[in-house]
Enzyme design. Structure first.
Site, PDB file in Angstrom:
ATOM      1  N   GLY A  96       0.515  -5.166   0.573  1.00 20.01           N
ATOM      2  CA  GLY A  96      -0.601  -5.227  -0.374  1.00 20.01           C
ATOM      3  C   GLY A  96      -0.186  -5.852  -1.706  1.00 20.01           C
TER       4      GLY A  96
ATOM      5  N   GLU B 148       4.156  -5.590   7.122  1.00 17.82           N
ATOM      6  CA  GLU B 148       3.347  -4.581   7.822  1.00 17.82           C
ATOM      7  C   GLU B 148       3.728  -4.441   9.285  1.00 17.82           C
ATOM      8  OE1 GLU B 148       2.174  -6.802   5.704  1.00 17.82           O
ATOM      9  OE2 GLU B 148       0.583  -5.949   4.453  1.00 17.82           O
TER      10      GLU B 148
ATOM     11  N   ALA C 240       0.854  -1.188   0.000  1.00 18.92           N
ATOM     12  CA  ALA C 240       0.000   0.000   0.000  1.00 18.92           C
ATOM     13  C   ALA C 240       0.891   1.238   0.000  1.00 18.92           C
ATOM     14  CB  ALA C 240      -0.884  -0.014   1.233  1.00 18.92           C
TER      15      ALA C 240
ATOM     16  N   GLU D 148      -0.488  -9.457  -1.162  1.00 16.34           N
ATOM     17  CA  GLU D 148      -1.929  -9.773  -1.104  1.00 16.34           C
ATOM     18  C   GLU D 148      -2.534  -9.763  -2.510  1.00 16.34           C
ATOM     19  OE1 GLU D 148      -2.401  -6.699   1.873  1.00 16.34           O
ATOM     20  OE2 GLU D 148      -3.194  -8.143   3.304  1.00 16.34           O
TER      21      GLU D 148
HETATM   22  N1  CO8 Z   1       4.632   3.282  -0.225  1.00 16.70           N
HETATM   23  C1  CO8 Z   1       5.093   4.452  -0.639  1.00 16.70           C
HETATM   24  N2  CO8 Z   1       6.321   4.602  -1.210  1.00 16.70           N
HETATM   25  C2  CO8 Z   1       7.092   3.514  -1.354  1.00 16.70           C
HETATM   26  C3  CO8 Z   1       6.667   2.239  -0.940  1.00 16.70           C
HETATM   27  C4  CO8 Z   1       5.355   2.145  -0.342  1.00 16.70           C
HETATM   28  N3  CO8 Z   1       4.846   0.969   0.054  1.00 16.70           N
HETATM   29  N4  CO8 Z   1       7.648   1.353  -1.194  1.00 16.70           N
HETATM   30  C5  CO8 Z   1       8.642   2.036  -1.778  1.00 16.70           C
HETATM   31  N5  CO8 Z   1       8.327   3.350  -1.891  1.00 16.70           N
HETATM   32  C6  CO8 Z   1       9.124   4.452  -2.474  1.00 16.70           C
HETATM   33  C7  CO8 Z   1      10.265   4.862  -1.580  1.00 16.70           C
HETATM   34  O1  CO8 Z   1       9.841   5.772  -0.604  1.00 16.70           O
HETATM   35  C8  CO8 Z   1      11.206   5.495  -2.600  1.00 16.70           C
HETATM   36  O2  CO8 Z   1      10.734   6.775  -2.913  1.00 16.70           O
HETATM   37  P1  CO8 Z   1      11.803   8.012  -3.098  1.00 16.70           P
HETATM   38  O3  CO8 Z   1      12.637   7.612  -4.282  1.00 16.70           O
HETATM   39  O4  CO8 Z   1      10.945   9.204  -3.339  1.00 16.70           O
HETATM   40  O5  CO8 Z   1      12.604   8.053  -1.837  1.00 16.70           O
HETATM   41  C9  CO8 Z   1      11.011   4.635  -3.853  1.00 16.70           C
HETATM   42  O6  CO8 Z   1       9.752   3.968  -3.667  1.00 16.70           O
HETATM   43  C10 CO8 Z   1      12.085   3.591  -4.024  1.00 16.70           C
HETATM   44  O7  CO8 Z   1      12.165   2.844  -2.819  1.00 16.70           O
HETATM   45  P2  CO8 Z   1      13.530   2.627  -2.003  1.00 16.70           P
HETATM   46  O8  CO8 Z   1      14.487   3.743  -2.259  1.00 16.70           O
HETATM   47  O9  CO8 Z   1      13.171   2.349  -0.588  1.00 16.70           O
HETATM   48  O10 CO8 Z   1      14.071   1.299  -2.725  1.00 16.70           O
HETATM   49  P3  CO8 Z   1      14.951   0.153  -2.099  1.00 16.70           P
HETATM   50  O11 CO8 Z   1      15.309  -0.734  -3.247  1.00 16.70           O
HETATM   51  O12 CO8 Z   1      16.066   0.711  -1.262  1.00 16.70           O
HETATM   52  O13 CO8 Z   1      13.982  -0.630  -1.080  1.00 16.70           O
HETATM   53  C11 CO8 Z   1      11.915  -1.729  -0.437  1.00 16.70           C
HETATM   54  C12 CO8 Z   1      12.850  -1.295  -1.591  1.00 16.70           C
HETATM   55  C13 CO8 Z   1      12.611  -2.754   0.442  1.00 16.70           C
HETATM   56  C14 CO8 Z   1      10.687  -2.336  -1.106  1.00 16.70           C
HETATM   57  C15 CO8 Z   1      11.531  -0.483   0.404  1.00 16.70           C
HETATM   58  O14 CO8 Z   1      11.113   0.561  -0.459  1.00 16.70           O
HETATM   59  C16 CO8 Z   1      10.399  -0.753   1.367  1.00 16.70           C
HETATM   60  O15 CO8 Z   1      10.630  -1.331   2.422  1.00 16.70           O
HETATM   61  N6  CO8 Z   1       9.165  -0.328   1.030  1.00 16.70           N
HETATM   62  C17 CO8 Z   1       8.003  -0.476   1.903  1.00 16.70           C
HETATM   63  C18 CO8 Z   1       7.486  -1.908   1.894  1.00 16.70           C
HETATM   64  C19 CO8 Z   1       6.345  -2.037   2.851  1.00 16.70           C
HETATM   65  O16 CO8 Z   1       6.460  -1.833   4.037  1.00 16.70           O
HETATM   66  N7  CO8 Z   1       5.163  -2.433   2.321  1.00 16.70           N
HETATM   67  C20 CO8 Z   1       3.957  -2.628   3.133  1.00 16.70           C
HETATM   68  C21 CO8 Z   1       3.127  -1.380   3.134  1.00 16.70           C
HETATM   69  S1  CO8 Z   1       1.734  -1.514   4.223  1.00 16.70           S
HETATM   70  C22 CO8 Z   1       0.616  -2.454   3.367  1.00 16.70           C
HETATM   71  O17 CO8 Z   1       0.848  -2.866   2.276  1.00 16.70           O
HETATM   72  C23 CO8 Z   1      -0.708  -2.701   4.062  1.00 16.70           C
HETATM   73  C24 CO8 Z   1      -1.699  -3.366   3.100  1.00 16.70           C
HETATM   74  C25 CO8 Z   1      -3.094  -2.994   3.410  1.00 16.70           C
HETATM   75  C26 CO8 Z   1      -4.041  -3.287   2.263  1.00 16.70           C
HETATM   76  C27 CO8 Z   1      -3.740  -2.533   0.996  1.00 16.70           C
HETATM   77  C28 CO8 Z   1      -4.806  -2.608  -0.033  1.00 16.70           C
HETATM   78  C29 CO8 Z   1      -4.460  -1.744  -1.227  1.00 16.70           C
END
Ligand code: CO8
Length: 257
Positions: A108, A131, A65, A111
């Site tokens: 997500g 999460e 998400a 999922e």
């Molecule tokens: N949301 C918003 N932005 C994100 C997300 C995200 N989930 N994931 C990555 N990004 C952004 C980063 O902020 C970054 O943006 P910027 O360049 O502006 O700084 C860009 O994408 C690239 O990401 P990274 O620089 O972090 O890239 P890395 O290769 O270093 O790392 C990762 C990749 C490991 C995937 C890391 O980005 C990460 O940990 N992301 C978050 C993953 C996460 O926690 N996901 C779970 C979110 S909560 C959820 O999904 C609840 C579900 C509920 C239901 C949803 C129904 C739709």
């Protein structure tokens, strides 16, 4: 409708939907989910489409998400959005969805992957429910579908540590169907989707529905459900054509009737 967060294409009888927010690793914001569901339902209603291919990019299927959209919102605001009403429509798509998954499939994204009926993963896939690391939990089926897919112990470990698993591990625990090199995952998934799309459409949909019932129903109820589908298909023109073609040693021409 023009889309901003997904792109769409078509090959033979396969509708291809690509999540398209690469800069943010295909994070699932409200607009993306709404566009995705709109397109999936459109393809579901298109008689010229037999299967759907859902994919992202090589680096990310979807990293979950969109955290930007959630970070500042209150619990009540998020509840009022009722975003899951839209999300839950994905599981009512009657045509098979083949997932072509590469890179991150997290939260997500995982999922969404679990909503696909068959998944071809690239060797680079990284799959998990992180999460808990954000102080929350899965909200779009992560605890329920993951347990059904990989069993309680493996799911519990993934959910409580938030640590992702590799494509090979996902293959071992039955979360994906096949793992192939990153150059091949899209092609393989498309090939599979085309193969399914060439099958008799009614049988495809009735079989998908019956197989999904196995996750919800006690065995005898599931058997009864299956039998009704079996009788229904016996009444189809495609059944007559399929059996006739076999006897005449020719290729069947299915019409979906
Ligand atoms: N949301 C918003 N932005 C994100 C997300 C995200 N989930 N994931 C990555 N990004 C952004 C980063 O902020 C970054 O943006 P910027 O360049 O502006 O700084 C860009 O994408 C690239 O990401 P990274 O620089 O972090 O890239 P890395 O290769 O270093 O790392 C990762 C990749 C490991 C995937 C890391 O980005 C990460 O940990 N992301 C978050 C993953 C996460 O926690 N996901 C779970 C979110 S909560 C959820 O999904 C609840 C579900 C509920 C239901 C949803 C129904 C739709």
């Amino acid at each position: 409708m023009t889309y901003e967060c997904i792109s769409v294409a078509r090959e033979d009888r396969v509708g291809i939907v690509t999540l398209n927010r690469p800069k943010i690793l295909n994070a699932l914001n409200l607009q993306l989910v709404s566009e995705l569901v709109h397109e999936l339902e459109r393809l579901d209603n298109d008689p010229d489409i037999g299967a759907i291919l859902l994919t992202g990019g090589d680096k990310a299927f979807a990293a979950g998400a969109d955290i930007n959209e959630m970070a500042e919102a209150s619990a009540i605001e998020i509840m009022k959005r009722d975003q899951f009403a839209v999300w839950d429509r994905i599981s009512r798509i009657s045509k098979p969805i083949v997932g072509a998954v590469s890179g991150f499939a997290l939260g997500g994204g995982c999922e969404l992957m679990m909503n696909c009926d068959i998944v071809i993963a690239s060797e680079t896939a990284v799959i998990g429910q992180p999460e808990i690391k954000l102080g929350v939990m899965p909200g779009a089926g992560g605890t329920q579908r993951l347990v059904r897919a990989v069993g309680l112990r493996k799911a519990m470990e993934m959910l409580l540590t938030g640590e992702p698993i590799s494509a090979q591990e996902a293959l071992r625990c039955g979360l994906v169907n096949r793992v192939v090199p990153v150059e091949a995952y899209f092609r393989e998934a498309l090939k599979l989707a085309k193969q399914i799309a060439a099958q008799p459409p009614l049988a495809v949909q009735v079989i998908k529905k019956a197989a999904l019932k196995a996750e919800d129903l006690p065995l005898q109820d599931g058997m009864d459900y299956e039998r009704n589908g079996f009788y229904l298909l016996l009444a189809s023109e495609d059944r007559r054509e399929g059996m006739q073609a076999f006897l005449e040693k020719r290729k069947p021409r299915f019409t979906g009737n």
